[in-house]
Design a protein around this motif. Structure first.
Motif, PDB file in Angstrom:
ATOM      1  N   UNK A  89      99.137  16.730  49.284  1.00 54.63           N
ATOM      2  CA  UNK A  89      97.948  16.994  48.482  1.00 54.63           C
ATOM      3  C   UNK A  89      96.705  16.891  49.354  1.00 54.63           C
ATOM      4  N   UNK A  90      95.823  17.888  49.244  1.00 56.16           N
ATOM      5  CA  UNK A  90      94.595  17.931  50.035  1.00 56.16           C
ATOM      6  C   UNK A  90      93.444  18.327  49.127  1.00 56.16           C
ATOM      7  N   UNK A  91      92.424  17.492  48.965  1.00 52.31           N
ATOM      8  CA  UNK A  91      91.270  17.878  48.133  1.00 52.31           C
ATOM      9  C   UNK A  91      90.556  19.134  48.622  1.00 52.31           C
ATOM     10  N   UNK A  92      90.880  19.582  49.842  1.00 56.30           N
ATOM     11  CA  UNK A  92      90.339  20.835  50.402  1.00 56.30           C
ATOM     12  C   UNK A  92      88.807  20.821  50.474  1.00 56.30           C
ATOM     13  N   UNK A  93      88.280  19.662  50.759  1.00 62.16           N
ATOM     14  CA  UNK A  93      86.831  19.495  50.945  1.00 62.16           C
ATOM     15  C   UNK A  93      86.012  19.829  49.707  1.00 62.16           C
ATOM     16  N   UNK A  94      86.666  19.924  48.549  1.00 60.34           N
ATOM     17  CA  UNK A  94      85.880  20.130  47.327  1.00 60.34           C
ATOM     18  C   UNK A  94      85.213  18.793  46.990  1.00 60.34           C
ATOM     19  N   UNK A  95      83.888  18.737  46.938  1.00 59.97           N
ATOM     20  CA  UNK A  95      83.209  17.438  46.799  1.00 59.97           C
ATOM     21  C   UNK A  95      83.605  16.676  45.543  1.00 59.97           C
ATOM     22  N   UNK A  96      83.839  17.380  44.441  1.00 64.82           N
ATOM     23  CA  UNK A  96      84.212  16.694  43.197  1.00 64.82           C
ATOM     24  C   UNK A  96      85.583  16.048  43.344  1.00 64.82           C
ATOM     25  N   UNK A  97      86.523  16.785  43.927  1.00 64.01           N
ATOM     26  CA  UNK A  97      87.866  16.238  44.108  1.00 64.01           C
ATOM     27  C   UNK A  97      87.897  15.139  45.168  1.00 64.01           C
ATOM     28  N   UNK A  98      87.136  15.319  46.217  1.00 60.29           N
ATOM     29  CA  UNK A  98      87.072  14.280  47.254  1.00 60.29           C
ATOM     30  C   UNK A  98      86.579  12.974  46.648  1.00 60.29           C
ATOM     31  N   UNK A  99      85.537  13.054  45.833  1.00 64.44           N
ATOM     32  CA  UNK A  99      84.986  11.853  45.217  1.00 64.44           C
ATOM     33  C   UNK A  99      85.966  11.269  44.193  1.00 64.44           C
ATOM     34  N   UNK A 100      86.613  12.136  43.410  1.00 62.03           N
ATOM     35  CA  UNK A 100      87.581  11.644  42.429  1.00 62.03           C
ATOM     36  C   UNK A 100      88.742  10.935  43.113  1.00 62.03           C
ATOM     37  N   UNK A 101      89.207  11.510  44.225  1.00 61.89           N
ATOM     38  CA  UNK A 101      90.303  10.873  44.960  1.00 61.89           C
ATOM     39  C   UNK A 101      89.848   9.550  45.577  1.00 61.89           C
ATOM     40  N   UNK A 102      88.605   9.494  46.061  1.00 62.02           N
ATOM     41  CA  UNK A 102      88.092   8.251  46.627  1.00 62.02           C
ATOM     42  C   UNK A 102      88.028   7.159  45.566  1.00 62.02           C
ATOM     43  N   UNK A 103      87.635   7.522  44.362  1.00 62.73           N
ATOM     44  CA  UNK A 103      87.496   6.556  43.277  1.00 62.73           C
ATOM     45  C   UNK A 103      88.834   6.137  42.687  1.00 62.73           C
ATOM     46  N   UNK A 104      89.847   6.984  42.819  1.00 55.39           N
ATOM     47  CA  UNK A 104      91.151   6.702  42.207  1.00 55.39           C
ATOM     48  C   UNK A 104      92.262   6.882  43.241  1.00 55.39           C
ATOM     49  N   UNK A 105      92.238   6.078  44.304  1.00 54.48           N
ATOM     50  CA  UNK A 105      93.217   6.259  45.376  1.00 54.48           C
ATOM     51  C   UNK A 105      94.639   5.890  44.976  1.00 54.48           C
ATOM     52  N   UNK A 106      94.783   5.140  43.878  1.00 56.02           N
ATOM     53  CA  UNK A 106      96.111   4.662  43.496  1.00 56.02           C
ATOM     54  C   UNK A 106      96.626   5.350  42.229  1.00 56.02           C
ATOM     55  N   UNK A 107      96.009   6.457  41.843  1.00 51.78           N
ATOM     56  CA  UNK A 107      96.478   7.186  40.664  1.00 51.78           C
ATOM     57  C   UNK A 107      97.905   7.681  40.888  1.00 51.78           C
ATOM     58  N   UNK A 108      98.770   7.440  39.934  1.00 50.67           N
ATOM     59  CA  UNK A 108     100.156   7.897  40.010  1.00 50.67           C
ATOM     60  C   UNK A 108     100.518   8.637  38.720  1.00 50.67           C
ATOM     61  N   UNK A 109     101.446   9.577  38.843  1.00 52.67           N
ATOM     62  CA  UNK A 109     101.997  10.285  37.696  1.00 52.67           C
ATOM     63  C   UNK A 109     103.369   9.699  37.394  1.00 52.67           C
ATOM     64  N   UNK A 110     103.541   9.176  36.186  1.00 55.41           N
ATOM     65  CA  UNK A 110     104.805   8.569  35.809  1.00 55.41           C
ATOM     66  C   UNK A 110     105.718   9.555  35.103  1.00 55.41           C
ATOM     67  N   UNK A 111     106.959   9.158  34.952  1.00 55.20           N
ATOM     68  CA  UNK A 111     107.948   9.979  34.243  1.00 55.20           C
ATOM     69  C   UNK A 111     108.826   9.087  33.377  1.00 55.20           C
ATOM     70  N   UNK A 112     109.202   9.607  32.190  1.00 55.33           N
ATOM     71  CA  UNK A 112     110.070   8.854  31.289  1.00 55.33           C
ATOM     72  C   UNK A 112     111.532   9.214  31.473  1.00 55.33           C
ATOM     73  N   UNK A 113     111.821  10.443  31.919  1.00 55.47           N
ATOM     74  CA  UNK A 113     113.187  10.920  31.964  1.00 55.47           C
ATOM     75  C   UNK A 113     113.739  11.272  30.602  1.00 55.47           C
ATOM     76  N   UNK A 114     112.894  11.330  29.562  1.00 48.16           N
ATOM     77  CA  UNK A 114     113.325  11.581  28.189  1.00 48.16           C
ATOM     78  C   UNK A 114     112.682  12.873  27.680  1.00 48.16           C
ATOM     79  N   UNK A 115     113.460  13.927  27.628  1.00 53.86           N
ATOM     80  CA  UNK A 115     112.922  15.240  27.269  1.00 53.86           C
ATOM     81  C   UNK A 115     112.609  15.333  25.780  1.00 53.86           C
TER      82      UNK A 115
END
Length: 310
Positions: A92-118
């Motif tokens: 994943x690369x914010x691609x120098x987009x300032x909004x995404x760069x700042x969002x990633x800086x503010x939330x460096x530990x954001x994770x996407x979880x999964x339940x495994x239950x469809x």
């Protein structure tokens, strides 16, 4: 009923925010947050019903989990994936987009979880098709309370419920769907997926695009619904909810200052494939939603109008 417990120590500062994706409105009967900040879920696991309670100890970041019911061991084993331990940000690369760069800086530990239950993700997603959130959440509450069951262990004391079983869903009469404000198109889709529930659950081990392809062979299941399932059941970092009333507008406003339609959002997000949903999640985590100025959509009714005779 006795409980089973687990203490899990993640290697990053792990909160329980990722759990909120699985809450369907503030009155979701299958989800509770108590005064101590513990998150409670009523889960119909692959090994049976379970109640799962989670809280994080601030001093060391340990996640304390307790579970009750036949599916307790399954629920406890799922905790790391549920909170994002299997999520991979590499590539994943914010691609120098300032909004995404700042969002990633503010939330460096954001994770996407999964339940495994469809099925757990699929049932409310179908109910949310092409209706207001108010209507969808109300229909889900009625479905769970009328046809679900109390979660095991302390579930009854906490008014915690389980979704209906596929067998029960198949038997709900057409007029009862209407009383829950679920139109025939959505109720047919729900009954159809309930008939192949075992096959639906096996999809959790497949790649996201293959899951979408198979889901969309079912009448009434489209791109939006498949994405909602991929996000929750698989933790899919590329599953964007195209067709959502708000998402394209919000993402366009966040990234360019102008709302997008679906086509514009798809084109703009293409450079971030296979992390397009990660971009969306990151922007929402940073609070990027366009200002709401319009009137709320009024909920519809699928029952005949009552006529008052004088």
């Amino acid at each position: 009923m006795t409980s089973s417990t687990r203490v899990w120590r993640p290697d990053w500062p792990c909160g329980l925010g990722t759990m909120r994706l699985h809450q369907r409105g503030g009155g979701d009967p299958t989800y509770r947050i108590d005064v101590a900040g513990r998150h409670w879920r009523g889960i119909r696991t692959l090994e049976g019903p379970a109640t799962l309670a989670l809280h994080v100890v601030a001093r060391d970041g340990a996640v304390h989990a307790e579970a009750w019911g036949p599916g307790a061991d399954w629920a406890l084993a799922s905790v790391p994936d549920l909170l994002g331990a299997g999520d991979d940000w590499s590539g994943f690369d914010p691609r120098d987009h300032p909004v995404l760069v700042e969002a990633r800086r503010r939330h460096p530990h954001l994770r996407l979880g999964r339940t495994g239950l469809v099925m757990e993700a699929l049932v409310p997603a179908v109910l949310e098709q092409k209706v207001t959130g108010q209507e969808a959440f109300a229909g889900y509450r009625m479905l769970v309370r009328r046809y679900g069951e109390r979660a095991p262990g302390p579930g009854p004391d906490r008014d915690l419920w389980l979704q209906p079983t596929p067998e029960v869903l198949r038997q709900v009469p057409s007029w009862e769907w209407l009383r829950m404000h679920v139109d025939p198109a959505r109720s047919r889709a729900l009954v159809t997926v309930a008939r192949v529930a075992d096959a639906m659950e096996r999809l959790a081990d497949l790649p996201g695009e293959e899951v979408e392809r198979r889901l969309r062979t079912i009448p009434g299941i489209g791109r939006w619904t498949a994405a909602e399932v991929r996000q929750r059941a698989l933790g899919d970092p590329d599953a964007v909810s195209f067709g959502d009333y708000h998402v394209a507008k919000d993402i366009g406003w966040a990234l360019t200052g102008e709302p997008f339609d679906d086509a514009a959002m798809e084109a703009y997000l293409e450079p971030w494939r296979p992390h397009r949903q990660r971009v969306v999640a990151l922007l929402y985590a940073a609070g990027h939603r366009r200002p709401r100025h319009g009137a709320r959509m009024a909920p519809r009714t699928h029952l005949p109008a009552r006529v008052t005779r004088t």
